[in-house]
Motif scaffolding. Structure first.
Motif, PDB file in Angstrom:
ATOM      1  N   PHE A 106       1.799   1.890  -3.596  1.00  0.00           N
ATOM      2  CA  PHE A 106       0.710   2.479  -4.375  1.00  0.00           C
ATOM      3  C   PHE A 106       0.456   3.931  -3.973  1.00  0.00           C
ATOM      4  O   PHE A 106       0.156   4.772  -4.825  1.00  0.00           O
ATOM      5  N   ARG A 107       0.593   4.227  -2.701  1.00  0.00           N
ATOM      6  CA  ARG A 107       0.377   5.604  -2.241  1.00  0.00           C
ATOM      7  C   ARG A 107       1.427   6.535  -2.858  1.00  0.00           C
ATOM      8  O   ARG A 107       1.104   7.624  -3.344  1.00  0.00           O
ATOM      9  N   ALA A 108       2.689   6.104  -2.845  1.00  0.00           N
ATOM     10  CA  ALA A 108       3.756   6.929  -3.429  1.00  0.00           C
ATOM     11  C   ALA A 108       3.563   7.071  -4.937  1.00  0.00           C
ATOM     12  O   ALA A 108       3.816   8.141  -5.514  1.00  0.00           O
ATOM     13  N   GLU A 160       0.820  -1.210   0.000  1.00  0.00           N
ATOM     14  CA  GLU A 160       0.000   0.000   0.000  1.00  0.00           C
ATOM     15  C   GLU A 160       0.851   1.256   0.000  1.00  0.00           C
ATOM     16  O   GLU A 160       0.456   2.283  -0.568  1.00  0.00           O
ATOM     17  N   GLU A 161       2.017   1.178   0.630  1.00  0.00           N
ATOM     18  CA  GLU A 161       2.914   2.341   0.618  1.00  0.00           C
ATOM     19  C   GLU A 161       3.443   2.587  -0.797  1.00  0.00           C
ATOM     20  O   GLU A 161       3.627   3.741  -1.217  1.00  0.00           O
ATOM     21  N   GLU A 200       0.745   7.083  -6.593  1.00  0.00           N
ATOM     22  CA  GLU A 200      -0.342   8.026  -6.864  1.00  0.00           C
ATOM     23  C   GLU A 200       0.107   9.460  -6.604  1.00  0.00           C
ATOM     24  O   GLU A 200      -0.167  10.361  -7.401  1.00  0.00           O
ATOM     25  N   GLU A 201       0.789   9.674  -5.497  1.00  0.00           N
ATOM     26  CA  GLU A 201       1.226  11.026  -5.134  1.00  0.00           C
ATOM     27  C   GLU A 201       2.199  11.603  -6.146  1.00  0.00           C
ATOM     28  O   GLU A 201       2.225  12.808  -6.387  1.00  0.00           O
ATOM     29  N   ASN A 202       3.035  10.741  -6.744  1.00  0.00           N
ATOM     30  CA  ASN A 202       4.083  11.217  -7.646  1.00  0.00           C
ATOM     31  C   ASN A 202       3.752  11.005  -9.118  1.00  0.00           C
ATOM     32  O   ASN A 202       4.612  11.232  -9.971  1.00  0.00           O
ATOM     33  N   ARG A 246      -6.895  -3.403  -9.885  1.00  0.00           N
ATOM     34  CA  ARG A 246      -7.382  -2.025  -9.747  1.00  0.00           C
ATOM     35  C   ARG A 246      -7.321  -1.261 -11.066  1.00  0.00           C
ATOM     36  O   ARG A 246      -7.711  -0.096 -11.132  1.00  0.00           O
TER      37      ARG A 246
END
Length: 804
Positions: free
Chosen positions: A726-728, A723-724, A730-732, A760
């Motif tokens: 995927f979070r990075a 999840e970390e 999306e943010e970048n 997804r």
């Protein structure tokens, strides 16, 4: 019978894989196996019990990753002592008095300076804490496994030596294709370094399958009389049903046990993928068999990271290049004052090309930080030459700094019989595993051979009392100025012969001293050299640019037992003849591998970060466009290094040095290039070592490479949950997710990430790589790309960006 006595007489059996069996018992993907010592102690103890039942005489504790850096990844560093104590206790329960318990240590997960950013003494401290806990808990011996960086191995051995008391120490490295580690270390160099440090057993483990290990074992056996341990993998793994599976039949892997023993192995076991049934098979085949007797090569061994040589009777005469020395050289001294290594690098390459066998390194200039400069010099030279180094200084801090930065086994120049000097230099040499040049002098420079031998005996006795060996000392018999001390100069000949006959030690001297103040010095030097070799001289610090010196050595070797069958002389004569005819026959390694091109290109290929900034600025001042510098020289240079890495001609230390050099050049160009491309980059890559894996060395090099090609790289580090990632991403606004794994127990995280991207319908391309990852595995899990190593990373990223 004690372990070391027994292993020299009969073959013993050590256990197999711990991780594979724990995974079979339900170890969650990404969970630290070491923590099961506390959480599932009975499961761990039962694994040990199964191996003992199968015939193992030694079991290794489940503590491979129980160091501070690796436990930090799980927030459990405060439990280090408890984890290691429990590991020993679990092994002891499983062994039940029928097997010895080896306290196991693995890599820290960080690269030691100068390849990485972990200072050597900090690495020593990391391993010291774990080794102390294992010893305190009652381990019968210590074993360091799966090291591929010789610097980290040195740190681990130094740490173990400081706390192990009289416990035996096994030190094992892992080798890749071609019998060389990924940092460029040969089995011969590793054996020399480990034997110099005082390990009791030299090992090879993990690596590839057993077939590839045969050559490595044979090469170690040829250069060391120490016992050898062999632990092959069960081939390469695949992922089936979310689990790591080794498909190579245990019978096939076990069949190599007898071959290992015939080559000289004393201790046989298994690594990744091997199981109790494998141990049962090798026990039936080789357990208790007499070991093959081996004698070491003799002489004083020294080594660089990638090569080794021996100084002593019957060995090729060793020519130590004298030119890295500021004495009487104003420009050279000024470059040292300026903290510049350009001239040091140039002299190193030139001397190697001229035929030197080792390089003396002296950077002593008044009013400079000699220790800091020695670190810079040793670091720079390791990247451009394969020759072993002689660390030359009267400053103890400089000696220590040089030894700390050096991956190989250095020769210290020098110690003498003065009490203060002996007590400063010899313990340092002992701790760091170095050999020493010992001047046959003390409070005075004696003229008589008798006095010189007396001083030599004083030095040798102190060295032996500290636990050093005769094979750790080379005596400098003193080359006195013949124009001032004619009888004293002649006494050198007698000194050489007496030290060889009475002390059984190797000898050397500084050749050029004898002719000081006289004309035609080369004639005097070479005449004296031939006479000294006739008395048994084994090495000399010489001017390698003197062609007649090389001819003198070749000719005198015919009469001094150093050239059986005249082969070396004939080879040398052929080169002299070819050179006389204008045919090039020699060249430094870097020149033989890569054709010399533009200075900026060369600086990248050779990792010359001290020179590249001035070269790039010089091109800009000439009016060369920043983009042309980048595309014509910097990019081809780093690509050439990647190609050489793929061909196993350059290794991780070279990659790091070249990447650092390119980064220095890019620091100047980047603002100019950014203005031209108006903030655009080649693409964005989110890079991570997957959950449960704390190895990031290869990932770090790949990140540097991608950055140098203009990619924005978001480096998430090690042990990164999905999840970390995927979070990075999306943010970048990532284009590519790059995943790395070094462990078979963690590579199963990769298909989870790929599956989640597909589920997804995320817009990212996924590329995978790492030591245990293969092309077939990448295809099997549906990854978009597979990077075999850093040489392919930029081209792969470009390909994936184009197909988005």
């Amino acid at each position: 019978m004690k372990f070391l006595e027994r292993i020299r007489k009969e073959v013993m059996i050590i256990d197999g894989s711990m991780g594979a069996l724990l995974q079979g018992e339900g170890l969650p993907a990404g969970h630290a196996p070491d923590l099961w010592n506390l959480e599932k102690p009975d499961v761990v103890a039962n694994v040990h019990k199964r191996y003992v039942a199968a015939g193992a005489q030694i079991v290794v504790t489940n503590s491979f990753g129980a160091t501070v850096p690796r436990l930090e990844e799980y927030g459990r560093q405060s439990d280090l002592k408890r984890v290691n104590h429990a590991a020993v206790e679990n092994a002891r329960r499983g062994a039940d008095g029928r097997a010895l318990v080896a306290g196991g240590l693995g890599p820290s997960g960080r690269l030691v300076f100068p390849v990485g950013d972990l200072p050597f003494e900090e690495a020593v401290a990391i391993f010291r804490v774990q080794a102390s806990a294992l010893v305190e808990a009652g381990a019968d011996l210590l074993i360091i496994e799966t090291m591929f960086d010789l610097m980290e191995m040195r740190a681990a051995v130094v740490a173990c030596n400081e706390v192990r008391r009289n416990l035996p120490l096994v030190a094992s490295m892992t080798y890749a294709a071609g019998g060389v580690t990924d940092t460029g270390t040969t089995p011969e160099a590793a054996a020399v370094v480990m034997e110099g440090l005082g390990v009791d057993v030299i090992g090879v483990n993990c690596s590839t399958g057993p077939a590839e290990m045969l050559e490595v074992v044979g090469r170690i056996a040829a250069v060391s009389a120490l016992p050898i341990m062999v632990e092959p993998n069960a081939g390469m793994p695949s992922i089936e049903g979310g689990k790591t599976v080794y498909r190579a039949p245990m019978e096939e892997i076990a069949s190599y046990a007898e071959k290992f023993v015939m080559l000289g192995a004393n201790l046989v076991g298994g690594c990744c993928g091997t199981r109790p049934e494998y141990v049962q098979m090798i026990s039936a085949l080789v357990k208790g068999k007499p070991v093959v007797g081996r004698a070491g090569p003799g002489g004083v061994a020294i080594a660089s990271r990638s090569s080794a040589l021996w100084i002593g009777a019957g060995k090729p005469f060793v020519k130590i290049g004298e030119k890295i020395n500021p004495t009487g050289r104003k420009k050279f001294a000024q470059s040292i004052k300026d903290r510049n290594t350009d001239m040091i690098i140039a002299e190193g390459r030139k001397q190697e090309e001229a035929g030197a066998d080792a390089l003396d390194v002296n950077v002593g200039v008044p009013l400079t930080d000699e220790a800091a400069m020695m670190t810079r010099a040793v670091t720079a030279l390791q990247n451009v030459t394969r020759l072993p180094l002689v660390i030359d200084s009267a400053n103890n801090d400089a000696l220590s700094a040089g030894l700390t930065a050096y991956a190989g086994r250095a020769l210290i120049n020098s110690v003498n019989a003065e009490h203060e000097k002996l007590e400063a230099v010899l313990p340092l040499a002992k701790r760091m595993g170095a050999a020493v040049i010992a001047l046959a002098a003390g409070e005075e420079i004696p003229e008589s051979a008798q006095k010189r031998v007396e001083y030599a005996k004083r030095i040798l006795n102190r060295a032996l009392a500290l636990g050093m060996r005769r094979e750790d000392v080379v005596f400098d018999c003193l080359s006195l100025v013949v124009s001032a001390m004619q009888e004293g100069a002649a006494q050198t000949l007698l000194t050489i012969r007496r030290i060889r006959e009475e002390l059984g030690c190797a000898t050397t001297l500084g050749l050029s001293n004898t002719s000081f103040g006289l004309p035609d010095r080369g004639v005097i030097n070479n005449g004296f050299l031939a006479m000294c070799m006739g008395q048994g001289l084994d090495a000399a610090i010489v001017n390698p640019y003197d062609g007649w010196m090389h001819k003198t050595v070749s000719a005198a070797s015919l009469f001094s037992g150093r050239d059986a069958g005249c082969k070396r002389y004939m080879d040398a004569a052929a080169k002299w003849e070819a050179a006389a005819g204008g045919v090039a026959t020699t060249g430094s390694p870097s020149e033989l591998i890569v054709e010399k091109r533009h200075p900026v290109f060369n600086a990248v290929v050779e990792g010359d970060k001290d020179a590249i900034a001035a070269l790039v600025k010089g091109e800009l001042e000439k009016g060369t466009r920043p983009l042309d510098i980048f595309f014509n020289w910097l990019t081809p240079g780093i690509r050439a290094v990647g190609d050489l890495f793929a061909e196993r001609k350059k290794f991780i230390p070279h990659l790091v040095a070249s990447a650092d050099a390119m980064r220095k050049g890019m620091e100047i160009l980047e603002p100019l290039l950014a203005a031209e491309r108006k903030g655009k980059n080649a693409g964005t890559v989110v890079f991570a070592t997957v959950k449960g894996d704390v190895h990031d060395i290869g990932k770090n090099v790949c990140c540097i490479m991608l950055q140098n090609y203009g990619y924005k790289v978001v480096d998430l580090g090690r042990n990164v949950p999905m999840e970390e990632i995927f979070r990075a991403a999306e943010e970048n606004k990532a284009d590519i997710l790059a995943l790395s794994a070094l462990m078979t127990t963690t590579m199963i995280q990769m298909p989870l990430v790929v599956a989640e991207v597909r589920k997804r319908k995320l817009p990212y391309k996924v590329m995978v790589g790492g030591a245990v990852v293969t092309k077939s595995f990448a295809d099997e899990i549906g990854a978009d790309g597979y990077g075999r190593d850093v040489s392919e990373i930029a081209a792969l990223a470009e390909k994936l960006i184009k197909t988005r």
